[in-house]
Design an enzyme around this catalytic site. Sequence first.
Site, PDB file in Angstrom:
ATOM      1  N   TYR A  32       0.755  -1.392  -0.021  1.00 59.03           N
ATOM      2  CA  TYR A  32      -0.017  -0.289   0.087  1.00 59.03           C
ATOM      3  C   TYR A  32       0.887   1.085   0.090  1.00 59.03           C
ATOM      4  O   TYR A  32       2.003   1.216   0.778  1.00 59.03           O
ATOM      5  CB  TYR A  32      -0.870   0.020   1.397  1.00 59.03           C
ATOM      6  CG  TYR A  32      -2.458   0.156   0.836  1.00 59.03           C
ATOM      7  CD1 TYR A  32      -2.965  -0.601   0.005  1.00 59.03           C
ATOM      8  CD2 TYR A  32      -3.287   0.950   1.471  1.00 59.03           C
ATOM      9  CE1 TYR A  32      -4.310  -0.512  -0.099  1.00 59.03           C
ATOM     10  CE2 TYR A  32      -4.278   1.426   1.222  1.00 59.03           C
ATOM     11  CZ  TYR A  32      -5.121   0.345   0.345  1.00 59.03           C
ATOM     12  OH  TYR A  32      -6.464   0.488   0.126  1.00 59.03           O
ATOM     13  N   ARG A 154     -16.751 -13.860 -12.660  1.00 52.81           N
ATOM     14  CA  ARG A 154     -15.733 -14.650 -13.118  1.00 52.81           C
ATOM     15  C   ARG A 154     -16.519 -16.140 -13.428  1.00 52.81           C
ATOM     16  O   ARG A 154     -17.627 -16.625 -12.855  1.00 52.81           O
ATOM     17  CB  ARG A 154     -14.999 -15.001 -12.097  1.00 52.81           C
ATOM     18  CG  ARG A 154     -13.695 -14.039 -12.024  1.00 52.81           C
ATOM     19  CD  ARG A 154     -12.818 -14.542 -10.983  1.00 52.81           C
ATOM     20  NE  ARG A 154     -13.252 -14.784  -9.508  1.00 52.81           N
ATOM     21  CZ  ARG A 154     -13.099 -15.330  -8.379  1.00 52.81           C
ATOM     22  NH1 ARG A 154     -11.925 -15.929  -8.500  1.00 52.81           N
ATOM     23  NH2 ARG A 154     -13.834 -15.333  -7.408  1.00 52.81           N
ATOM     24  N   TYR A 223     -11.491   0.728  -8.952  1.00 49.75           N
ATOM     25  CA  TYR A 223     -11.157   0.928  -7.526  1.00 49.75           C
ATOM     26  C   TYR A 223     -10.640  -0.390  -6.854  1.00 49.75           C
ATOM     27  O   TYR A 223     -10.180  -0.713  -5.710  1.00 49.75           O
ATOM     28  CB  TYR A 223     -12.429   1.273  -6.638  1.00 49.75           C
ATOM     29  CG  TYR A 223     -13.709   0.103  -6.552  1.00 49.75           C
ATOM     30  CD1 TYR A 223     -14.576  -0.165  -7.978  1.00 49.75           C
ATOM     31  CD2 TYR A 223     -13.459  -0.935  -5.527  1.00 49.75           C
ATOM     32  CE1 TYR A 223     -15.262  -1.302  -7.705  1.00 49.75           C
ATOM     33  CE2 TYR A 223     -14.478  -2.005  -5.764  1.00 49.75           C
ATOM     34  CZ  TYR A 223     -15.220  -2.187  -6.505  1.00 49.75           C
ATOM     35  OH  TYR A 223     -16.203  -3.440  -6.665  1.00 49.75           O
ATOM     36  N   LEU A 250     -10.839   5.298  -1.067  1.00 54.63           N
ATOM     37  CA  LEU A 250     -11.137   5.940   0.019  1.00 54.63           C
ATOM     38  C   LEU A 250     -10.383   7.019   0.842  1.00 54.63           C
ATOM     39  O   LEU A 250     -10.899   7.932   1.442  1.00 54.63           O
ATOM     40  CB  LEU A 250     -11.737   4.813   1.100  1.00 54.63           C
ATOM     41  CG  LEU A 250     -13.257   4.954   2.055  1.00 54.63           C
ATOM     42  CD1 LEU A 250     -14.162   5.386   1.481  1.00 54.63           C
ATOM     43  CD2 LEU A 250     -13.307   3.824   2.993  1.00 54.63           C
TER      44      LEU A 250
END
Lengths: 311, 311
Positions: A32, A154, A223, A250
């Site tokens: 991250y 999927r 996202y 976010l």
Amino acid sequence: MEGVEVKEKDVCVKMLAAPINPSDLNRIEGVYPVRPPLPAVGGYEGVGEVLSVGSAVKHLSPGDWVIPSPPSSGMWQTYTVKEEGVWHKISKDSPVEYAATITVNPLTSLRMLQDFVTLNSGDCIVQNGATSIVGQCIIQLARLRGIHSINIIRDRAGSDEAKEMLKRLGADEVFTESQLEVKNIKDLLTNLPEPALGFNCVGGNSASLVLKFLRHGGTMVTYGGMSKKPITVSTSSFIFKDLSLRGFWLQKLMNPDKVNESRNMIDHLLCLAREGKLKYEMELVSFDDFQSALDKSLGKLGSQPKQVLKF
Amino acid sequence: MEGVEVKEKDVCVKMLAAPINPSDLNRIEGVYPVRPPLPAVGGYEGVGEVLSVGSAVKHLSPGDWVIPSPPSSGMWQTYTVKEEGVWHKISKDSPVEYAATITVNPLTSLRMLQDFVTLNSGDCIVQNGATSIVGQCIIQLARLRGIHSINIIRDRAGSDEAKEMLKRLGADEVFTESQLEVKNIKDLLTNLPEPALGFNCVGGNSASLVLKFLRHGGTMVTYGGMSKKPITVSTSSFIFKDLSLRGFWLQKLMNPDKVNESRNMIDHLLCLAREGKLKYEMELVSFDDFQSALDKSLGKLGSQPKQVLKF
């Protein structure tokens, strides 16, 4: 709690429940782009009960239920001390597992439906990764506004059950990727308008399918990237079809002017959860079972509901 | 002109000059998404002198110089008859080759600098395909507003001369693609801010280079695809870097509320051309030499200046 001082603006919260989100795992993996100073405690959202407050705390009292809003690190612990401003007081009749999970996935869904394109009743959206919690929330929140949804999932064992589940939530159409290997994808939309807004959390071919469904001038919001494949777009999609590609994170909503708006949205989402209008599957597990909850969250035991730790 | 009736709202224009644009060739090839009814005359912009007007024409008189705005088909002919509303009267002291070419490439450059991101003096843009006329106009129009430009060109014989030429127009930095094969592309920007806006007319790796230069929250506008390769974007570019990808097509500006605005911009651009502040290389050729002008425009004779037909 030894060694932690509760300063005058601080609130000490006894955590009740906190989920294991994929982004929590990404943070621990170091992939991250924002990292806490180490050593750090994991967990980024959750619900707790106020145990004690500092002398300058004005709006919270012992016994209140609170969640960190915006999400805040260190929720995987029995007690958490943070300044009053971190905490948002919620109604105590909220189901604990929804209160613990409302600020990341459902808020993402609600904001994405609102922040990019003005949608009206009768309009349509398209999304991939529709079985994710964000995807399930998008279906339900759209439906509540009279907005139709086209959903891409999927190809896998159980895809028929997944289709049924999503349709029960209000999905208008659910396609597996292989069903969309047709010459003109829009021929499949017999009763639905072309979508003006699409959501992508997969990338690769699945993102291309979202783009194909979009109408002229439409917007795709990325996202997530579950396939770990990039998004590939033709030049003509931009020039002649006038598509816009955007992203949602976010974390961007951390700036103060968005906080109040998001807290109002959270109250609305919890209200929907209490009324049974917003549902998604979770498994409440004791913190003692953290290791198996972690294994499930890491996908080591196949498809599993979201793991929510009880403290 | 036999057989063409000049109706009361019509204006008959004796064409003076009209360019061969790549989009004219694409229209003839049938690869453009809008097609005129056949048989059709090519050419989409140009300048002419009013020969005669219908009885209800109010604002144009014989002798006026006019250009079609928005661009309009059928400019490759000696005389063209279209309704008054098609034509925009321009100053007769405009250089004929600039008057003939102002509504497609320079207007694209000006609109793209204006329609997507609010730029201020001291800001920076990045573009590929910088040697194109649109690219050259972007450099000059940006410079006039105090906006810096980072320019990406192909590796090829003559790239040093191309760099010099672009720098004379006002380019701050010009890189060939191979110069940008470095670990951190932004280390190359010693004195320039990170660009908030990028322009892509190439696709493939060259588009990826534009994306790399963009700052957090930046926008890339695609207006061409000379490499015929798609644009590939990582998920993190959307989520963490918050990039937006858009497209530009002059055809979109056909709606009436944009026409007046565009005509004012054309007057401004022609003023800059008269003052020598907006320059790009062209070759004025007699209509008799159409075949060689066409060959040059098709790239059969290497890199050549834009061909402008004189009637």
